[in-house]
Design an enzyme around this catalytic site. Structure first.
Site, PDB file in Angstrom:
ATOM      1  N   ASP A 210      -1.395  -8.796   4.981  1.00  0.00           N
ATOM      2  CA  ASP A 210      -1.246 -10.145   5.522  1.00  0.00           C
ATOM      3  C   ASP A 210       0.003 -10.810   4.938  1.00  0.00           C
ATOM      4  O   ASP A 210       0.272 -10.712   3.736  1.00  0.00           O
ATOM      5  CB  ASP A 210      -2.490 -10.966   5.159  1.00  0.00           C
ATOM      6  N   GLU A 259      -0.882   8.651  -3.957  1.00  0.00           N
ATOM      7  CA  GLU A 259      -1.755   9.342  -4.915  1.00  0.00           C
ATOM      8  C   GLU A 259      -3.004   9.904  -4.234  1.00  0.00           C
ATOM      9  O   GLU A 259      -3.670  10.777  -4.791  1.00  0.00           O
ATOM     10  CB  GLU A 259      -2.208   8.369  -6.015  1.00  0.00           C
TER      11      GLU A 259
END
Length: 553
Positions: A210, A259
């Site tokens: 956002d 990751e």
């Protein structure tokens, strides 16, 4: 870390994905209180699978006082009781994966709620405290500090500053209940990397970021009139939006996403002055996608649409990112209404969007052909911009009215009782139940289009379009695999001197003045694959106003 993914592994699945936005309070009510919730979403996941989307983006469901529809977050690791529990969120993620759907959740990093623990501590500890360094606190201007620190205005209208009783002002680019974080502070950066990992460990497939363009503010928080600081690539840039420092934030986030297995992604809500500026958020070590607001804001005009399509594709190509296409979301007037109110035009716009290369976003209810609700009484409004002068037009409530699922009267199967915003009395023909199985319905058009998009190699793939000659007001382009898309944006029927091939799908009925293999009108929704639906390629074809056709050469 845990990996709960049961969806089919796919490299770069997001490059041509169709992603469906769920606004939780308006999608489905699982407990009968008139407010949508996670249990309701979970119960309707099979509907989204059957619609044919690849992923579901959930607007905020975090703990929040709801001053701005949940975009004022009090706790990023907790679920607001109005939506359910953390166990409900985990169940939604698990069920979605079992159905082959991916889940993207909102993250709100520009600001939090004024009830967030950090901000409450900052207010309590007073001027000069370490806690205030995580936000933008300043002394006021004027003889007694009675004026805001600068001339910035809130997106919702009025000053972007609120003064506390102790005399200091704090910055909020949106509502006063939404203080902006100071992204120069290491604690803010560390906290959001931790929040990302929390949700990634629970199995989410990505984040919609956002106000991705708003995190970093210009040094010194200058007035908006400071000329040279507001010029970038020849465009006027506000000192609180699209600052270059945001890119360091997203490089850091990308290392976290990488990751995890399973192509976890981040999508930027980045309002920028040009497509080229948007592309900067999508360099290989930053985010994966950004919403194409330049396309969303383009009118129903063939030259303008062609220009923005070319600009979008040209801007994304150098950074190796896919273009995205979007017509509606929870912050803008629904595209059926915005483009003039015609359902035919809305259907044509949808087929155009879904024929373009890259990823497409569908806002809940557009597959039903829902219009904007423009006559909500003032006393039911909840959008904070409605209550502040000189802000947005307050019509965001109109695109957030709960979905109609079934029945002849409100609440149309949304829940057991009423709805938090009233539904129109004439929506019975727009319900999921009413449209299911009707070959002429907008819902079946979307289902067919998404099925074809999934199966046809020319839909969504690549990063170019081949423009073809076409009459004025008509777009025509070829996609890989011999697929041609024609779009009549005019208000009159247009005759194509030679149909490009066999019709796969049309947003409206077609007709032909010269011989057809059948005299029957073509179906609007079903895949047109049998010989009785084929045009004689030697004859003319009349394409009605506001019509998009997919052809197979």
């Amino acid at each position: 870390m845990t990996d709960q993914h049961n969806v089919t592994p796919a490299t770069d699945w997001w490059r041509d994905a169709v992603i469906y936005q769920v606004y939780p309070r308006s999608f489905a009510d699982g407990n009968g209180d008139g407010m949508g919730d996670l249990a309701g979403i979970r119960s309707r996941l099979p509907y989204l699978r059957d619609l044919g989307v690849d992923a579901v983006w959930l607007s905020p469901f975090y703990a929040s006082p709801q001053a701005d529809g949940g975009y004022d977050v009090a706790d990023y690791r907790a679920i607001d009781p109005m939506f359910g529990t953390l166990a409900d969120a985990e169940a939604v993620i698990a069920d979605a994966h079992d159905l082959g759907l991916r889940i993207i959740v909102d993250i709100v990093p520009n600001h939090c709620s004024d009830q967030h623990e950090w901000f409450r501590r900052a207010v309590a500890e007073g001027p000069g405290s370490v806690a205030r360094e995580r936000f933008h606190f300043r002394k006021g201007r004027g003889d007694n500090g009675e004026l805001p620190p600068n001339d910035w205005e809130s997106i919702f209208g009025g000053p972007a500053w609120t003064r506390l009783p102790d005399g200091e002002w704090y910055l909020h680019l949106f509502a006063p209940e939404q203080p902006d974080f100071n992204w120069e502070h290491p604690a803010v950066q560390d906290e959001f990397r931790s929040i990302l990992r929390f949700w990634l460990d629970l199995g989410v497939d990505g984040f919609r970021v956002d106000v991705a363009h708003g995190l970093v503010k210009a040094a010194g928080l200058p007035d908006t009139g400071h000329g040279e600081q507001l010029k970038l690539l020849g465009h006027h840039v506000l000192p609180f939006f699209d600052q270059d420092g945001v890119h360091d934030v997203y490089r850091s986030w990308r290392t976290v996403l990488d990751e995890y297995e399973g192509d976890r992604i981040a999508v930027a809500e980045a309002w920028t002055p040009t497509a080229e500026r948007t592309a900067l958020y999508l360099r290989p070590d930053e985010l994966h996608q950004a919403f194409n607001f330049h396309y969303l804001n383009t009118g129903w005009d063939a030259p303008d649409l062609r220009a923005v399509i070319d600009e979008s594709l040209d801007a994304m190509r150098p950074v190796g990112a896919p273009a995205t296409w979007v017509l509606s979301n929870h912050d803008v007037v629904r595209h059926r209404t915005r483009l003039g109110g015609s359902l035919d035009r809305a259907r044509a716009a949808a087929l155009l969007m879904l024929a373009l290369p890259g990823s497409a976003y569908i806002y809940q209810g557009e597959e039903l052909g829902l219009p904007e609700v423009t006559d909500l009484p003032d006393d039911v409004r909840q959008d904070p911009s409605f209550f502040r002068a000189n802000g947005q037009d307050g019509l965001r409530d109109g695109c957030r009215v709960p979905l109609p699922w079934s029945g002849e009267l409100p609440p149309y199967g949304f829940g057991d009782t009423g709805t938090w915003l009233p539904q129109p009395a004439d929506w019975a023909r727009l319900t999921v139940q009413a449209q299911t199985g009707d070959p002429d319905s907008t819902l079946e058009l979307y289902r067919t289009a998404l099925d074809l998009r999934r199966r046809h190699p020319g839909l969504g793939a690549g990063n170019t379009v081949e423009w073809l000659d076409a009459p004025d007001g008509v777009l025509a382009f070829r996609r890989p695999g011999g697929l041609v898309c024609t779009v009549n944006t005019t208000q009159a029927a247009v005759t194509l001197p030679e149909p490009p091939g066999r019709v796969l799908l049309s947003s409206r009925h077609l007709s032909a003045p010269s011989p057809l293999s059948t005299s029957s009108p073509l179906s609007t929704s079903s895949p047109l694959s049998t010989s009785r639906h084929q045009l004689n390629t030697a004859g003319d074809c009349v394409v009605a106003a506001d019509t998009t056709v997919w052809w197979e050469e």
